[in-house]
Design a protein around this motif. Structure first.
Motif, PDB file in Angstrom:
ATOM      1  N   UNK A  28     -23.877 -18.245   2.337  1.00 53.70           N
ATOM      2  CA  UNK A  28     -25.221 -18.215   1.556  1.00 53.70           C
ATOM      3  C   UNK A  28     -26.080 -17.530   2.173  1.00 53.70           C
ATOM      4  N   UNK A  29     -26.915 -16.590   1.611  1.00 54.91           N
ATOM      5  CA  UNK A  29     -28.059 -16.069   2.122  1.00 54.91           C
ATOM      6  C   UNK A  29     -29.498 -16.830   2.242  1.00 54.91           C
ATOM      7  N   UNK A  30     -29.151 -18.007   1.532  1.00 54.16           N
ATOM      8  CA  UNK A  30     -30.514 -18.859   1.822  1.00 54.16           C
ATOM      9  C   UNK A  30     -30.368 -19.944   2.673  1.00 54.16           C
ATOM     10  N   UNK A  31     -28.900 -20.093   3.119  1.00 55.50           N
ATOM     11  CA  UNK A  31     -28.773 -21.332   4.303  1.00 55.50           C
ATOM     12  C   UNK A  31     -29.576 -20.754   5.316  1.00 55.50           C
ATOM     13  N   UNK A  42     -14.043 -33.130  -6.373  1.00 54.77           N
ATOM     14  CA  UNK A  42     -12.865 -33.133  -6.005  1.00 54.77           C
ATOM     15  C   UNK A  42     -12.462 -33.812  -4.767  1.00 54.77           C
ATOM     16  N   UNK A  43     -13.584 -34.236  -3.852  1.00 56.61           N
ATOM     17  CA  UNK A  43     -13.269 -34.524  -2.311  1.00 56.61           C
ATOM     18  C   UNK A  43     -12.994 -33.474  -1.310  1.00 56.61           C
ATOM     19  N   UNK A  44     -12.891 -32.345  -1.568  1.00 55.77           N
ATOM     20  CA  UNK A  44     -12.378 -31.207  -0.851  1.00 55.77           C
ATOM     21  C   UNK A  44     -13.584 -30.709   0.118  1.00 55.77           C
ATOM     22  N   UNK A  45     -13.202 -30.609   1.450  1.00 53.77           N
ATOM     23  CA  UNK A  45     -14.240 -30.262   2.295  1.00 53.77           C
ATOM     24  C   UNK A  45     -14.789 -28.735   1.949  1.00 53.77           C
ATOM     25  N   UNK A  46     -16.095 -28.585   2.311  1.00 54.20           N
ATOM     26  CA  UNK A  46     -16.435 -27.052   2.069  1.00 54.20           C
ATOM     27  C   UNK A  46     -17.625 -26.980   3.128  1.00 54.20           C
ATOM     28  N   UNK A  47     -17.133 -25.673   3.846  1.00 57.27           N
ATOM     29  CA  UNK A  47     -18.265 -25.431   4.902  1.00 57.27           C
ATOM     30  C   UNK A  47     -19.070 -24.128   4.334  1.00 57.27           C
ATOM     31  N   UNK A  48     -20.401 -24.306   4.565  1.00 59.11           N
ATOM     32  CA  UNK A  48     -21.530 -23.142   4.186  1.00 59.11           C
ATOM     33  C   UNK A  48     -21.888 -22.507   5.437  1.00 59.11           C
ATOM     34  N   UNK A  49     -21.816 -21.247   5.407  1.00 58.06           N
ATOM     35  CA  UNK A  49     -22.390 -20.561   6.514  1.00 58.06           C
ATOM     36  C   UNK A  49     -23.509 -19.550   6.256  1.00 58.06           C
ATOM     37  N   UNK A  50     -24.613 -19.684   6.844  1.00 58.18           N
ATOM     38  CA  UNK A  50     -25.512 -18.578   6.733  1.00 58.18           C
ATOM     39  C   UNK A  50     -24.961 -17.180   6.911  1.00 58.18           C
ATOM     40  N   UNK A 111     -33.866 -25.939  -3.365  1.00 58.54           N
ATOM     41  CA  UNK A 111     -34.590 -25.715  -1.814  1.00 58.54           C
ATOM     42  C   UNK A 111     -33.615 -24.529  -1.423  1.00 58.54           C
ATOM     43  N   UNK A 112     -34.039 -24.168  -0.053  1.00 51.96           N
ATOM     44  CA  UNK A 112     -33.023 -23.052   0.588  1.00 51.96           C
ATOM     45  C   UNK A 112     -31.692 -23.538   0.688  1.00 51.96           C
ATOM     46  N   UNK A 113     -31.660 -24.631   0.885  1.00 48.06           N
ATOM     47  CA  UNK A 113     -30.350 -25.293   1.340  1.00 48.06           C
ATOM     48  C   UNK A 113     -29.420 -25.874  -0.065  1.00 48.06           C
ATOM     49  N   UNK A 114     -29.970 -25.575  -1.043  1.00 43.17           N
ATOM     50  CA  UNK A 114     -29.342 -26.165  -2.625  1.00 43.17           C
ATOM     51  C   UNK A 114     -30.173 -26.924  -3.267  1.00 43.17           C
ATOM     52  N   UNK A 115     -29.639 -27.592  -4.239  1.00 40.05           N
ATOM     53  CA  UNK A 115     -30.429 -28.364  -5.435  1.00 40.05           C
ATOM     54  C   UNK A 115     -30.364 -29.733  -4.686  1.00 40.05           C
TER      55      UNK A 115
END
Length: 248
Positions: A28-31, A42-50, A111-115
């Motif tokens: 994510x360019x905004x993170x 879904x309960x699946x893990x998601x890792x967001x990286x700048x 926001x910069x980190x999402x909705x």
């Protein structure tokens, strides 16, 4: 000599509870920081990286939060209650719940980190206020969808009821009343559209004959994909906003 740019892999692997867990990675360019969360549907893990953070740092971050992840995944199996700091799905998009000022209306902010969904008032009433707001959002979307498909199929309905049903996503009575689960607003919009078209088609055909399915396709072409999504993920929508089961 030509060099190809390496792409960030779609998943990374984590040694997890005597097995290996695949964790989705997105850039994510905004993170501005690394974010680890569970997909509310879904309960699946998601890792967001700048964009500027190397994958190796993300892998270390993930390994350092192994216990946190195990706790959240176990809780998700029983339910994901509405609470400050929790994520849930709204029209198929992940939203973070935040408390707001003492007065005001529930609102959505980007926001910069999402909705983010901001719920004002006493945090003790957050669950009720957010649930009531979601039901109104569902009613708004369903009113518009039903009106559209009634026009397409040349039928009229008596009224629309929005409830928290477990056995059906929608139903059509012999008197023309259409009933729907408010949880449809949590799913991607195409799912709510399909269920609305499905129930409106019952105003013409109170069965599931080939003629009925032709009417559904006339009202909402390509409905099969949304129908498949609901079959795969429908049970997960029922866990959103419910307290997780407690074990000793």
């Amino acid at each position: 000599m030509r060099f190809s740019r390496r792409k960030t892999p779609e998943t990374c692997r984590l040694a997890f509870q005597e097995s290996e867990l695949a964790v989705k990675v997105r850039r994510s360019s905004r993170a501005r920081r690394m974010i680890l969360r569970l997909d509310a549907a879904t309960g699946e893990p998601l890792l967001t990286l700048p964009a500027f953070v190397p994958l190796s740092a993300g892998e270390r971050f993930l390994a350092g939060h192994r216990d946190w992840l195990a706790e959240r995944m176990q809780a998700h199996e029983g339910g994901t209650p509405f609470a400050p700091g929790a994520y849930f799905s709204l029209r198929g998009e992940q939203c973070l719940i935040e408390t707001g000022p003492s007065r005001g209306l529930v609102r959505v902010a980007d926001t910069d980190e999402g909705r983010v969904v901001i719920v004002p008032g006493d945090p003790r009433h957050l669950e009720r206020r957010l649930s009531d707001w979601l039901k109104r959002q569902a009613r708004h979307d369903l009113d518009a969808a039903v009106a559209r498909y009634c026009t397409t199929l040349g039928v009229r309905h008596r009224r629309i009821a929005v409830r928290d049903t477990r056995s059906r996503w929608g139903s059509c009575s012999s008197t023309g009343t259409l009933s729907f689960s408010w949880r449809l607003v949590l799913a991607p919009p195409r799912v709510l559209q399909y269920v609305a078209a499905h129930e409106v088609a019952h105003l013409r055909e109170m069965n599931h004959s080939p003629r009925f399915w032709r009417l559904v396709d006339e009202a909402y072409p390509g409905y099969e994909e949304a129908r498949g999504w609901l079959r795969r993920h429908g049970a997960e929508l029922h866990r959103i906003g419910r307290a997780a089961a407690q074990t000793l």
